[in-house]
Design a protein around this motif. Structure first.
Motif, PDB file in Angstrom:
ATOM      1  N   LEU A 202      -4.340  42.262  62.731  1.00  0.00           N
ATOM      2  CA  LEU A 202      -4.215  42.209  64.185  1.00  0.00           C
ATOM      3  C   LEU A 202      -5.569  42.296  64.889  1.00  0.00           C
TER       4      LEU A 202
ATOM      5  N   ASN B 250      -8.083  46.102  68.200  1.00  0.00           N
ATOM      6  CA  ASN B 250      -7.919  45.700  69.584  1.00  0.00           C
ATOM      7  C   ASN B 250      -8.046  46.851  70.578  1.00  0.00           C
TER       8      ASN B 250
ATOM      9  N   GLY C 258       4.997  44.220  65.643  1.00  0.00           N
ATOM     10  CA  GLY C 258       3.942  43.314  66.096  1.00  0.00           C
ATOM     11  C   GLY C 258       4.285  41.848  65.913  1.00  0.00           C
TER      12      GLY C 258
ATOM     13  N   SER D  15       6.196  40.670  69.277  1.00  0.00           N
ATOM     14  CA  SER D  15       5.235  40.751  70.385  1.00  0.00           C
ATOM     15  C   SER D  15       4.154  39.688  70.245  1.00  0.00           C
ATOM     16  N   GLY D  16       3.820  39.319  69.013  1.00  0.00           N
ATOM     17  CA  GLY D  16       2.877  38.222  68.787  1.00  0.00           C
ATOM     18  C   GLY D  16       3.450  36.909  69.283  1.00  0.00           C
ATOM     19  N   ASN D  17       4.724  36.683  69.012  1.00  0.00           N
ATOM     20  CA  ASN D  17       5.395  35.470  69.515  1.00  0.00           C
ATOM     21  C   ASN D  17       5.413  35.463  71.038  1.00  0.00           C
TER      22      ASN D  17
ATOM     23  N   GLY E   3       2.010  34.717  72.531  1.00  0.00           N
ATOM     24  CA  GLY E   3       1.723  33.288  72.436  1.00  0.00           C
ATOM     25  C   GLY E   3       2.419  32.491  73.525  1.00  0.00           C
TER      26      GLY E   3
ATOM     27  N   ASN F 197      -1.386  40.805  72.148  1.00  0.00           N
ATOM     28  CA  ASN F 197      -0.369  41.436  71.322  1.00  0.00           C
ATOM     29  C   ASN F 197      -0.828  42.857  71.018  1.00  0.00           C
TER      30      ASN F 197
ATOM     31  N   GLY G  82       0.985  44.936  69.291  1.00  0.00           N
ATOM     32  CA  GLY G  82       1.564  45.347  68.015  1.00  0.00           C
ATOM     33  C   GLY G  82       2.775  46.235  68.199  1.00  0.00           C
TER      34      GLY G  82
END
Length: 102
Positions: free
Chosen positions: A8, A11, A71, A74-76, A79, A90, A92
């Motif tokens: 990830l 971050n 994560g 939330s990544g999707n 995007g 994201n 995570g």
């Protein structure tokens, strides 16, 4: 650096930057997951509903941090939101993100 930091990215600095700009935290887990524990002040918009909330999220005019259980969702969501011109990262898993916000 742990495996998740590698995957990830570390971050924490970006999270602090988003916080300094009054970001919105959107938890994309299901309502059932959300009520079992969540970041105080976060908004629950399940991933399957995110496309229908784009205009509402844009109106906030704030950067967005997405979170979920691990994560992946939330990544999707990040995007999708980024593709609509919303500054999003994201965050995570919600529990891990909560620790970074303290």
């Amino acid at each position: 650096m742990g495996l998740f930091d590698f995957l990830l990215g570390n971050n924490t600095a970006k999270i602090k930057d988003f916080q300094s700009r009054n970001c919105v935290i959107i938890d994309v887990r299901t309502k059932q997951e959300y009520v079992q524990g969540a970041i105080i002040g976060s908004k629950n918009i399940p991933l399957q509903n995110i496309n229908g909330k784009i205009s509402e999220i844009k109106k906030l005019q704030k950067p967005v941090i997405t979170c979920c259980a691990s994560g992946m969702r939330s990544g999707n969501a990040a995007g999708i939101l980024n593709s609509h011109g919303i500054e999003t990262m994201n965050g995570g898993g919600w529990a891990s993100l909560k620790n970074k916000l303290d």
